[in-house]
Write a protein that holds these residues in place. Structure first.
Motif, mmCIF file in Angstrom:
data_model
loop_
_atom_site.group_PDB
_atom_site.id
_atom_site.type_symbol
_atom_site.label_atom_id
_atom_site.label_comp_id
_atom_site.label_asym_id
_atom_site.label_seq_id
_atom_site.Cartn_x
_atom_site.Cartn_y
_atom_site.Cartn_z
ATOM 1 N N ARG B 294 131.900 -53.149 34.592
ATOM 2 C CA ARG B 294 133.280 -52.782 34.886
ATOM 3 C C ARG B 294 134.254 -53.308 33.819
ATOM 4 N NH1 ARG B 294 133.783 -51.452 40.435
ATOM 5 N NH2 ARG B 294 132.136 -49.928 40.747
ATOM 6 N N VAL B 295 134.009 -54.500 33.361
ATOM 7 C CA VAL B 295 134.925 -55.078 32.369
ATOM 8 C C VAL B 295 134.809 -54.327 31.040
ATOM 9 C CG1 VAL B 295 135.567 -57.192 31.130
ATOM 10 C CG2 VAL B 295 134.864 -57.330 33.521
ATOM 11 N N SER B 296 133.593 -53.948 30.664
ATOM 12 C CA SER B 296 133.423 -53.175 29.434
ATOM 13 C C SER B 296 134.025 -51.776 29.576
ATOM 14 C CB SER B 296 131.931 -53.079 29.072
ATOM 15 O OG SER B 296 131.455 -54.336 28.655
ATOM 16 N N GLN B 297 133.877 -51.186 30.754
ATOM 17 C CA GLN B 297 134.470 -49.862 30.981
ATOM 18 C C GLN B 297 135.997 -49.917 30.885
ATOM 19 O OE1 GLN B 297 132.583 -49.011 34.764
ATOM 20 N NE2 GLN B 297 130.564 -49.060 33.776
ATOM 21 N N ALA B 298 136.574 -50.982 31.383
ATOM 22 C CA ALA B 298 138.033 -51.123 31.303
ATOM 23 C C ALA B 298 138.486 -51.169 29.840
ATOM 24 C CB ALA B 298 138.474 -52.390 32.038
ATOM 25 N N TYR B 299 137.706 -51.809 28.994
ATOM 26 C CA TYR B 299 138.026 -51.821 27.561
ATOM 27 C C TYR B 299 138.092 -50.392 27.027
ATOM 28 C CZ TYR B 299 137.299 -51.944 22.563
ATOM 29 O OH TYR B 299 137.416 -51.711 21.212
ATOM 30 N N TRP B 300 137.103 -49.605 27.390
ATOM 31 C CA TRP B 300 137.039 -48.213 26.916
ATOM 32 C C TRP B 300 138.317 -47.466 27.306
ATOM 33 C CZ3 TRP B 300 137.186 -43.295 28.916
ATOM 34 C CH2 TRP B 300 136.661 -42.266 28.127
ATOM 35 N N HIS B 301 138.761 -47.676 28.529
ATOM 36 C CA HIS B 301 139.982 -46.994 28.981
ATOM 37 C C HIS B 301 141.202 -47.459 28.196
ATOM 38 C CE1 HIS B 301 138.206 -44.768 32.266
ATOM 39 N NE2 HIS B 301 137.540 -45.843 32.612
ATOM 40 N N GLU B 302 141.278 -48.741 27.936
ATOM 41 C CA GLU B 302 142.395 -49.256 27.137
ATOM 42 C C GLU B 302 142.384 -48.635 25.741
ATOM 43 O OE1 GLU B 302 145.026 -51.809 27.988
ATOM 44 O OE2 GLU B 302 144.373 -50.664 29.742
ATOM 45 N N LEU B 303 141.190 -48.471 25.213
ATOM 46 C CA LEU B 303 141.047 -47.850 23.895
ATOM 47 C C LEU B 303 141.580 -46.416 23.925
ATOM 48 C CD1 LEU B 303 139.870 -48.043 21.000
ATOM 49 C CD2 LEU B 303 137.677 -47.327 21.934
ATOM 50 N N GLN B 304 141.221 -45.674 24.970
ATOM 51 C CA GLN B 304 141.698 -44.284 25.076
ATOM 52 C C GLN B 304 143.223 -44.244 25.177
ATOM 53 O OE1 GLN B 304 139.131 -42.139 24.657
ATOM 54 N NE2 GLN B 304 137.965 -44.051 24.702
ATOM 55 N N LYS B 305 143.791 -45.246 25.826
ATOM 56 C CA LYS B 305 145.240 -45.283 26.029
ATOM 57 C C LYS B 305 145.980 -45.835 24.816
ATOM 58 C CE LYS B 305 144.782 -45.979 31.019
ATOM 59 N NZ LYS B 305 144.792 -47.014 32.088
ATOM 60 N N GLY B 306 145.245 -46.234 23.796
ATOM 61 C CA GLY B 306 145.893 -46.761 22.603
ATOM 62 C C GLY B 306 146.506 -48.136 22.800
ATOM 63 N N ARG B 307 145.925 -48.913 23.703
ATOM 64 C CA ARG B 307 146.516 -50.226 23.988
ATOM 65 C C ARG B 307 145.662 -51.378 23.460
ATOM 66 N NH1 ARG B 307 148.892 -49.632 30.094
ATOM 67 N NH2 ARG B 307 146.825 -50.415 30.643
ATOM 68 N N SER B 532 126.821 -41.317 37.894
ATOM 69 C CA SER B 532 127.310 -42.545 37.261
ATOM 70 C C SER B 532 126.990 -43.709 38.168
ATOM 71 C CB SER B 532 128.823 -42.464 37.036
ATOM 72 O OG SER B 532 129.114 -41.524 36.031
ATOM 73 N N ARG B 533 126.312 -44.699 37.581
ATOM 74 C CA ARG B 533 125.899 -45.865 38.370
ATOM 75 C C ARG B 533 125.800 -47.040 37.409
ATOM 76 N NH1 ARG B 533 122.688 -46.276 43.207
ATOM 77 N NH2 ARG B 533 122.287 -44.039 43.127
ATOM 78 N N GLY B 534 126.465 -48.141 37.759
ATOM 79 C CA GLY B 534 126.338 -49.350 36.951
ATOM 80 C C GLY B 534 126.686 -49.098 35.497
ATOM 81 N N ALA B 535 125.760 -49.435 34.619
ATOM 82 C CA ALA B 535 126.013 -49.324 33.182
ATOM 83 C C ALA B 535 125.853 -47.901 32.670
ATOM 84 C CB ALA B 535 125.062 -50.255 32.422
ATOM 85 N N HIS B 536 125.440 -46.982 33.521
ATOM 86 C CA HIS B 536 125.298 -45.574 33.098
ATOM 87 C C HIS B 536 126.463 -44.778 33.679
ATOM 88 C CE1 HIS B 536 123.406 -41.777 32.031
ATOM 89 N NE2 HIS B 536 123.488 -41.369 33.288
ATOM 90 N N GLN B 537 127.456 -44.514 32.845
ATOM 91 C CA GLN B 537 128.685 -43.848 33.297
ATOM 92 C C GLN B 537 128.850 -42.549 32.529
ATOM 93 O OE1 GLN B 537 130.937 -44.857 35.756
ATOM 94 N NE2 GLN B 537 129.389 -46.399 36.269
ATOM 95 N N PHE B 542 129.679 -35.783 36.312
ATOM 96 C CA PHE B 542 128.771 -36.632 37.092
ATOM 97 C C PHE B 542 129.354 -38.042 37.151
ATOM 98 C CE2 PHE B 542 125.997 -33.407 35.033
ATOM 99 C CZ PHE B 542 125.588 -32.742 36.179
ATOM 100 N N ASP B 543 130.633 -38.114 37.494
ATOM 101 C CA ASP B 543 131.327 -39.394 37.380
ATOM 102 C C ASP B 543 131.280 -40.229 38.660
ATOM 103 O OD1 ASP B 543 132.880 -37.611 38.709
ATOM 104 O OD2 ASP B 543 134.763 -38.208 37.774
#
Lengths: 260, 605
Positions: B294-307, B532-537, B542-543
């Protein structure tokens, strides 16, 4: 303060030796591009991937904890992963195998003598012969400080490369092996002092050390092997004195509060 | 070819291998043990584990809580019988290490201290400063020196598991290896073989792993016909240094470190991990103590948002420890201080440290049962190279060090028992086949035209691009085809070096072959899992988790052409039925958690 941006191309000279072909080692120069965070290990991997795939060296963790990548850098023993080309700018940088070791090939040295010496000092806990408390020993932070520093040795062999005596007295146990023995001797959970002392207290055990202190200067982990050796010499001397006045050590005493 | 006959051959001298070796020696003192490792044991990658090792201890915690944290952390893909066995035995193994001399960090009264860790509901992570793996490895290695029957074969490079089918059933008969120092093949004829070779992180470009984490053991088992299980579940650790991928421990957050975006905002509160916890007062399963996926996924979202921040090595977020103060940082996180200084010229006492996710751990591996046995009789596995069923779709930090103790011991005892029942016998057939195999490997030297470094880089790029934190069908298909094409090129891989002594050109080429096989299994397994489950998102429709279709382990089996064939097997569920996986406030209110189930996927992605 972050490192400032820098970089360029540096001449890196590496000692090469291929045992089935070469009579003697030779230095070979490579031109290596670098930036402010190019480590010496990165430089060697650049040479292997881009210039000569036969260059041979040990490495793994890249974070100065596995102890694999000790080399002589401009004559000083260092870990390649935590040294950076920026330090040696503008160059050249000379990389050679660790001193005081037989060279197997290129930068790979023979570790077998050390492994034998390490095993010889019984570097494992000798439990209290009267039994270990369940579920485990207690040990206060204060008791831990007596050996904690000595337990941080990563066996990288930089201290052997730095020590003037290792090259002269080949059977000298050397800084890291003696430190391992002292690490256990100083551990409140250990009762192996009596077994280890005779292993240390031999002509070639710890006595060749002349307290130059090069080992502690070279140590990348702040272990201070020289202090360990000094403590071992003191303990051996005291043991000799005790034996002189009180044969067979008298009764084995509990140390440092035992399990308290 | 030299032949060595032993009762138990263990391939891999890290934590799991050493624990297995000691277990054999203690349980079956008369058995001979070969500990075969391509590096001296103290160089094994266990050494790099930082944060700690889980085991229930003290008031307020219970086995049930550790069980539930692990099962939920694994998004219900864990085999619950394995989890139960694991939590029941983890603490005794931590005390066993204590008796072997590990310097566990202690409380003033002399009892062991524990710290908080991501996804764990209680502080139960035993630690030795922030070098837990280092101390664990050296304690186990040095303890192993007590046992004369453990004979080490250091810097022996294992090539293949040797099998035969005398008597009608195929079984493991030993291991073919090569002495790196002398350049000579050695056949270890063994009653049982244990693989403990660690992970496969070097398949990826951005990873926290050491050079030696090259999937060798997984590849050897896979080529011997053993399925690799759950290979699509690859863990990104949220806090690695940009560029090098060097790990900064989760313990940094367990001790109170926070993650901030370029605006200094603690962004994890936007992704189902909030509300924000007070500075310096970390709370289990909230914010920075969410699970790694979850913490790594949140990074990805921040990256998409340009933050995200910009660094010389690309985007990053900030790991901020400054509020912890110099004394506490130096006591609890000395390695972090060293790494930040050496690699970045930064001081965590004064500076925010740029970090980004990097591949860290393979949840999947060689499929084994609760007795550590694989489908090939006589072949066992433990540690990161194995898929014991413990970690499910996402491993919780500090469960892996405990696993290598608990299940390394099981592997040693079970392999020992197998070797006692069916002792090693010399076999002419085995020896002659092994000699042929050895010849084939040796013939690689001085042959080939394809640049191995180029193949490796392209493999890294294909996996980084197609099998990252978030995945799409198109991206994974692309990865599968790129890896397959690289395997074809690899058939003619170039090994220029012809020297028999420490021929690392050759050993790296062999490692590359294993990595390609295992990468292919990872990519094919991932593509087939349409959920999507755990580390496979996944982002391509298929989210959501799909228990109807995919509450199942993936098995990748190698076919005659060398390609993975994917199938499934049931997950063992005992007491915990699949439920909503929630952290932060949502995790505190069972039944009301649906809104925070997964982070919202932005439409433009």
């Amino acid at each position: 303060m972050a490192h400032s941006e820098a970089g360029g191309v540096m001449t890196v000279e590496v000692q090469r030796y291929r045992p089935d072909v070469d009579d003697t080692p030779r230095l070979v120069s490579y031109e290596v591009p670098w930036t402010q965070d190019t480590s010496v290990l990165d430089a060697l991997n650049y040479i292997k991937d881009e210039l000569d795939s036969s260059i041979t060296f040990r490495w793994s963790c890249r974070m100065a904890i596995c102890g694999s990548c000790g080399f002589m850098l401009n004559g000083e023993p260092k870990l390649g992963c935590e040294q950076f080309l920026r330090t040696y700018a503008p160059g050249p940088l000379r990389i050679e195998p660790l001193a005081n070791h037989a060279v197997e090939r290129d930068l790979v040295v023979d570790l077998e003598p050390f492994m034998t010496k390490l095993a010889a000092v019984e570097p494992y806990l000798h439990p209290d012969p009267t039994g270990t408390p369940e579920p485990g020993n207690l040990q206060t932070p204060e008791q831990m400080t007596r050996y904690g520093q000595f337990a941080a040795c990563i066996n990288c062999m930089l201290c052997y490369a730095a020590c003037p005596q290792v090259g002269l007295a080949t059977d000298f146990l050397g800084p890291a092996a003696i430190t391992a023995a002292v690490r256990y001797n100083k551990d409140s959970r250990d009762f192996g002092n009596a077994q280890r002392l005779p292993l240390l207290d031999q002509e070639d055990g710890l006595w060749p050390c002349t307290f130059v202190g090069a080992c502690s200067t070279a140590c990348p982990k702040g272990v201070d092997p020289a202090a360990a050796i000094q403590q071992a010499k003191f303990a051996a001397t005291m043991d000799w004195a005790t034996e002189f006045v009180m044969p067979h050590h008298g009764a084995p005493g509990a140390k440092d509060g035992g399990h308290a | 070819m030299q032949t060595v006959r032993v009762d138990v051959a263990i391939v891999g001298g890290g934590g799991a291998g050493l624990r297995a070796a000691i277990a054999v020696a203690e349980r079956y003192p008369d058995l001979s043990i070969a500990l075969i490792s391509k590096v001296y044991p103290m160089r094994s990658h266990t050494v790099a584990a930082e944060g700690g090792s889980a085991g229930v201890v003290g008031e307020g915690d219970s086995l049930e809580k550790h069980f539930n944290d692990t099962v939920a952390g694994g998004d219900w893909l864990s085999d619950q019988d394995v989890v139960q066995y694991f939590v029941e035995h983890a603490t005794e193994e931590m005390y066993q290490l204590e008796k072997w001399g590990i310097p566990w960090s202690r409380r003033p009264d002399g009892h062991v201290n524990v710290r908080r860790f991501g996804g764990m509901s209680q502080p139960r992570t035993w630690f030795a400063a922030d070098k837990t793996g280092f101390y664990m490895l050296h304690s186990m290695f040095q303890t192993s020196l007590k046992y004369p029957q453990i004979v080490r074969y250091d810097e022996f490079f294992a090539l293949e598991v040797v099998t035969d089918d005398e008597g009608g059933t195929e079984r493991a008969r030993g291991v073919l290896a090569y002495t790196m120092r002398d350049g000579y093949p050695v056949l270890f004829e063994a009653g049982a073989v244990v693989i403990t070779t660690g992970g496969a992180g070097r398949i990826y470009g951005s990873n926290t792993n050491g050079a030696i984490c090259t999937a060798d053991g997984m590849g050897m088992a896979y080529r011997a016909g053993v399925p690799l299980r759950d290979m699509e579940f690859v863990q990104y650790h949220p806090t690695a240094l940009p560029g090098s991928g060097v790990l900064l421990t989760e313990g940094a957050r367990g001790e109170g470190g926070i993650l901030v975006n370029k605006d200094g905002y603690r962004y994890l509160q936007d992704y189902g991990l909030g509300p924000e916890t007070p500075l310096g007062h970390p709370e289990n399963k909230f914010m920075e103590l969410g699970p790694r996926d979850r913490v790594s996924q949140a990074y990805w979202h921040e990256l998409q948002k340009g933050r995200t921040l910009e660094t010389a090595h690309g985007p990053a977020v900030g790991l901020d420890l400054r509020h912890l103060g110099a004394a506490y940082i130096h006591e609890r996180l000395p390695l972090i201080v060293e790494l930040a200084e050496q690699y970045l010229g930064l001081d965590p006492v004064k500076d925010v440290i740029p970090v980004r996710p990097a591949v860290h751990y393979t949840m999947g591996g060689i499929r084994v049962g609760l007795d550590a046995s694989s489908s090939l009789p006589g072949l066992y596995a433990a540690g990161e190279c194995s898929s014991s069923g413990l970690h499910g779709a996402n491993r919780l930090g500090s469960n892996s060090l405990a696993e290598l103790c608990v299940l390394g011991k099981v592997a040693g005892e079970q392999a020992g028992a197998f070797a006692v029942l069916d002792p090693v016998r010399p076999s002419i057939g085995v020896r002659s086949r092994a000699a042929d195999v050895a010849d084939r490997y040796v013939a690689m030297m001085g042959a080939g035209t394809e640049d191995p470094a180029a193949i490796r880089r392209e493999m890294n790029a294909a996996m980084d691009a197609g099998l990252g934190i978030y995945r799409t069908g198109d991206g994974m298909r692309e990865a599968v085809s790129r890896i397959a094409a690289l395997q074809e090129r690899y058939a003619d891989v170039r090994v220029s070096d012809t020297c028999p002594v420490y021929n690392t050109d050759w050993t790296q080429a062999i490692e590359l072959g294993h990595m390609l096989d295992v990468a292919h299994a990872m990519a094919a397994s991932a593509l087939a899992r349409e959920e999507s489950r755990g580390a496979h998102q996944r982002l391509d429709g298929f989210d959501k988790r799909d228990d109807e279709r995919f509450l199942a382990h993936t098995l990748a089996t190698r076919d005659a052409q060398g390609h993975p064939v994917v199938s499934y097997e049931p997950v063992v569920i005992t007491t915990s039925q699949p439920a909503t996986r929630a952290y932060g406030a949502a995790g505190q209110a069972p039944g009301k958690a649906a809104t925070a189930e997964t982070p919202t996927i932005p439409k433009e992605a």
